[in-house]
Design a protein around this motif. Sequence first.
Motif, PDB file in Angstrom:
ATOM      1  N   ALA A  89       0.807  -1.215   0.000  1.00 53.25           N
ATOM      2  CA  ALA A  89       0.000   0.000   0.000  1.00 53.25           C
ATOM      3  C   ALA A  89       0.843   1.268   0.000  1.00 53.25           C
ATOM      4  O   ALA A  89       0.289   2.372   0.053  1.00 53.25           O
ATOM      5  N   GLY A  90       2.181   1.126  -0.067  1.00 55.12           N
ATOM      6  CA  GLY A  90       3.034   2.312  -0.070  1.00 55.12           C
ATOM      7  C   GLY A  90       2.752   3.163   1.151  1.00 55.12           C
ATOM      8  O   GLY A  90       2.530   2.653   2.249  1.00 55.12           O
ATOM      9  N   ALA A  91       2.718   4.462   0.958  1.00 53.40           N
ATOM     10  CA  ALA A  91       2.500   5.399   2.062  1.00 53.40           C
ATOM     11  C   ALA A  91       1.154   5.193   2.759  1.00 53.40           C
ATOM     12  O   ALA A  91       1.016   5.492   3.946  1.00 53.40           O
ATOM     13  N   TYR A  92       0.165   4.651   2.039  1.00 53.08           N
ATOM     14  CA  TYR A  92      -1.130   4.396   2.676  1.00 53.08           C
ATOM     15  C   TYR A  92      -1.030   3.356   3.790  1.00 53.08           C
ATOM     16  O   TYR A  92      -1.908   3.273   4.642  1.00 53.08           O
ATOM     17  N   SER A  93       0.035   2.570   3.790  1.00 48.19           N
ATOM     18  CA  SER A  93       0.238   1.594   4.866  1.00 48.19           C
ATOM     19  C   SER A  93       0.272   2.281   6.227  1.00 48.19           C
ATOM     20  O   SER A  93      -0.109   1.696   7.230  1.00 48.19           O
ATOM     21  N   HIS A  94       0.745   3.504   6.243  1.00 49.38           N
ATOM     22  CA  HIS A  94       0.969   4.227   7.489  1.00 49.38           C
ATOM     23  C   HIS A  94      -0.160   5.187   7.841  1.00 49.38           C
ATOM     24  O   HIS A  94      -0.143   5.773   8.928  1.00 49.38           O
ATOM     25  N   THR A  95      -1.132   5.323   6.934  1.00 46.27           N
ATOM     26  CA  THR A  95      -2.138   6.369   7.146  1.00 46.27           C
ATOM     27  C   THR A  95      -3.585   5.956   6.922  1.00 46.27           C
ATOM     28  O   THR A  95      -4.486   6.656   7.378  1.00 46.27           O
ATOM     29  N   SER A  96      -3.834   4.876   6.211  1.00 47.98           N
ATOM     30  CA  SER A  96      -5.190   4.640   5.711  1.00 47.98           C
ATOM     31  C   SER A  96      -6.037   3.733   6.604  1.00 47.98           C
ATOM     32  O   SER A  96      -5.892   2.507   6.607  1.00 47.98           O
ATOM     33  N   ILE A  97      -6.968   4.356   7.289  1.00 52.98           N
ATOM     34  CA  ILE A  97      -7.974   3.604   8.047  1.00 52.98           C
ATOM     35  C   ILE A  97      -8.961   2.967   7.070  1.00 52.98           C
ATOM     36  O   ILE A  97      -9.460   1.864   7.308  1.00 52.98           O
ATOM     37  N   ALA A  98      -9.213   3.617   5.931  1.00 46.51           N
ATOM     38  CA  ALA A  98     -10.133   3.076   4.928  1.00 46.51           C
ATOM     39  C   ALA A  98      -9.621   1.738   4.381  1.00 46.51           C
ATOM     40  O   ALA A  98     -10.389   0.782   4.235  1.00 46.51           O
ATOM     41  N   ILE A  99      -8.334   1.654   4.083  1.00 39.57           N
ATOM     42  CA  ILE A  99      -7.771   0.397   3.598  1.00 39.57           C
ATOM     43  C   ILE A  99      -7.791  -0.647   4.708  1.00 39.57           C
ATOM     44  O   ILE A  99      -8.136  -1.809   4.471  1.00 39.57           O
ATOM     45  N   HIS A 100      -7.468  -0.242   5.921  1.00 40.85           N
ATOM     46  CA  HIS A 100      -7.565  -1.154   7.076  1.00 40.85           C
ATOM     47  C   HIS A 100      -8.961  -1.761   7.164  1.00 40.85           C
ATOM     48  O   HIS A 100      -9.127  -2.979   7.268  1.00 40.85           O
ATOM     49  N   ASP A 101      -9.976  -0.914   7.132  1.00 37.50           N
ATOM     50  CA  ASP A 101     -11.352  -1.382   7.283  1.00 37.50           C
ATOM     51  C   ASP A 101     -11.775  -2.290   6.128  1.00 37.50           C
ATOM     52  O   ASP A 101     -12.476  -3.283   6.348  1.00 37.50           O
ATOM     53  N   ALA A 102     -11.346  -1.979   4.917  1.00 33.98           N
ATOM     54  CA  ALA A 102     -11.676  -2.828   3.772  1.00 33.98           C
ATOM     55  C   ALA A 102     -11.027  -4.202   3.927  1.00 33.98           C
ATOM     56  O   ALA A 102     -11.656  -5.232   3.678  1.00 33.98           O
ATOM     57  N   LEU A 103      -9.767  -4.230   4.343  1.00 34.79           N
ATOM     58  CA  LEU A 103      -9.070  -5.503   4.551  1.00 34.79           C
ATOM     59  C   LEU A 103      -9.716  -6.316   5.667  1.00 34.79           C
ATOM     60  O   LEU A 103      -9.785  -7.546   5.591  1.00 34.79           O
ATOM     61  N   ALA A 104     -10.187  -5.642   6.688  1.00 36.16           N
ATOM     62  CA  ALA A 104     -10.813  -6.331   7.820  1.00 36.16           C
ATOM     63  C   ALA A 104     -12.069  -7.083   7.394  1.00 36.16           C
ATOM     64  O   ALA A 104     -12.470  -8.042   8.060  1.00 36.16           O
ATOM     65  N   ALA A 105     -12.667  -6.684   6.287  1.00 36.80           N
ATOM     66  CA  ALA A 105     -13.883  -7.339   5.800  1.00 36.80           C
ATOM     67  C   ALA A 105     -13.585  -8.568   4.944  1.00 36.80           C
ATOM     68  O   ALA A 105     -14.516  -9.249   4.516  1.00 36.80           O
ATOM     69  N   LEU A 106     -12.309  -8.852   4.703  1.00 42.46           N
ATOM     70  CA  LEU A 106     -11.941 -10.009   3.878  1.00 42.46           C
ATOM     71  C   LEU A 106     -11.851 -11.279   4.713  1.00 42.46           C
ATOM     72  O   LEU A 106     -11.458 -11.247   5.869  1.00 42.46           O
ATOM     73  N   ASP A 107     -12.182 -12.374   4.071  1.00 46.46           N
ATOM     74  CA  ASP A 107     -12.048 -13.690   4.697  1.00 46.46           C
ATOM     75  C   ASP A 107     -11.105 -14.557   3.856  1.00 46.46           C
ATOM     76  O   ASP A 107     -11.351 -15.743   3.654  1.00 46.46           O
ATOM     77  N   ILE A 108     -10.055 -13.933   3.335  1.00 47.18           N
ATOM     78  CA  ILE A 108      -9.043 -14.599   2.521  1.00 47.18           C
ATOM     79  C   ILE A 108      -7.680 -14.118   3.020  1.00 47.18           C
ATOM     80  O   ILE A 108      -7.585 -13.086   3.692  1.00 47.18           O
ATOM     81  N   PRO A 109      -6.608 -14.855   2.700  1.00 51.62           N
ATOM     82  CA  PRO A 109      -5.278 -14.421   3.152  1.00 51.62           C
ATOM     83  C   PRO A 109      -4.890 -13.055   2.579  1.00 51.62           C
ATOM     84  O   PRO A 109      -5.134 -12.773   1.402  1.00 51.62           O
ATOM     85  N   VAL A 110      -4.292 -12.236   3.435  1.00 50.52           N
ATOM     86  CA  VAL A 110      -3.787 -10.918   3.049  1.00 50.52           C
ATOM     87  C   VAL A 110      -2.343 -10.832   3.510  1.00 50.52           C
ATOM     88  O   VAL A 110      -2.064 -10.991   4.706  1.00 50.52           O
ATOM     89  N   ILE A 111      -1.444 -10.584   2.575  1.00 49.16           N
ATOM     90  CA  ILE A 111      -0.035 -10.431   2.908  1.00 49.16           C
ATOM     91  C   ILE A 111       0.382  -9.006   2.575  1.00 49.16           C
ATOM     92  O   ILE A 111       0.256  -8.564   1.432  1.00 49.16           O
ATOM     93  N   GLU A 112       0.862  -8.304   3.578  1.00 52.76           N
ATOM     94  CA  GLU A 112       1.373  -6.938   3.413  1.00 52.76           C
ATOM     95  C   GLU A 112       2.848  -7.035   3.018  1.00 52.76           C
ATOM     96  O   GLU A 112       3.614  -7.757   3.659  1.00 52.76           O
ATOM     97  N   VAL A 113       3.222  -6.318   1.958  1.00 56.76           N
ATOM     98  CA  VAL A 113       4.591  -6.364   1.452  1.00 56.76           C
ATOM     99  C   VAL A 113       5.177  -4.954   1.410  1.00 56.76           C
ATOM    100  O   VAL A 113       4.497  -4.000   1.016  1.00 56.76           O
ATOM    101  N   HIS A 114       6.433  -4.852   1.830  1.00 61.36           N
ATOM    102  CA  HIS A 114       7.219  -3.625   1.671  1.00 61.36           C
ATOM    103  C   HIS A 114       8.574  -4.032   1.105  1.00 61.36           C
ATOM    104  O   HIS A 114       9.223  -4.940   1.634  1.00 61.36           O
ATOM    105  N   ILE A 115       8.992  -3.368   0.053  1.00 60.25           N
ATOM    106  CA  ILE A 115      10.283  -3.667  -0.575  1.00 60.25           C
ATOM    107  C   ILE A 115      11.423  -3.305   0.362  1.00 60.25           C
ATOM    108  O   ILE A 115      12.376  -4.056   0.532  1.00 60.25           O
ATOM    109  N   SER A 116      11.322  -2.138   0.985  1.00 61.85           N
ATOM    110  CA  SER A 116      12.374  -1.692   1.908  1.00 61.85           C
ATOM    111  C   SER A 116      12.049  -2.135   3.329  1.00 61.85           C
ATOM    112  O   SER A 116      10.910  -2.503   3.641  1.00 61.85           O
ATOM    113  N   ASN A 117      13.054  -2.092   4.188  1.00 60.18           N
ATOM    114  CA  ASN A 117      12.837  -2.368   5.608  1.00 60.18           C
ATOM    115  C   ASN A 117      12.367  -1.072   6.248  1.00 60.18           C
ATOM    116  O   ASN A 117      13.156  -0.172   6.522  1.00 60.18           O
TER     117      ASN A 117
END
Length: 157
Positions: A89-117
């Motif tokens: 999610a790039g910068a939205y990883s650190h700011t987006s409650i909307a993306i959080h809430d959408a992901l919370a409604a999923l019943d499938i695996p979700v893997i968060e990826v960041h290229i950098s540490n």
Amino acid sequence: MAKSSTRASAQKSSAKPVFVLNGPNLNLLGQREPEIYGRTTLADIEKQVRAKAKALGLTADCRQSNHEGELVDWIHEAREGACGVILNAGAYSHTSIAIHDALAALDIPVIEVHISNVYKRESFRHHSTISSVATGVICGLGTIGYDLALEAVKSKL
């Protein structure tokens, strides 16, 4: 709006694809801050992801948007149309409650990826609003993180 898609090839398969969603500025990979993100482009990553997915017996539907609402719409689409989600999610990883809430409604695996540490970077990147609703998080391993995320999704199916 920068988008890339392999929807047509994903729809040919009878199995649901893994949605590989990339957020803001990831369309600039290979150009933006190569000392952090490397020289690999998003097109290169998508080619790598499709090959790895095929090797695992999966299909990948790769998409990128700089717009939060579009990412949310795609996550909603994943509820019925995907077997898993890989999300950088790039910068939205650190700011987006909307993306959080959408992901919370999923019943499938979700893997968060960041290229950098993100933990070796600015302190504002140390918190993710989406990690708490992800099945797992991969960061700091470069673009191989996408391959590892596909393996993780496969293991959870």
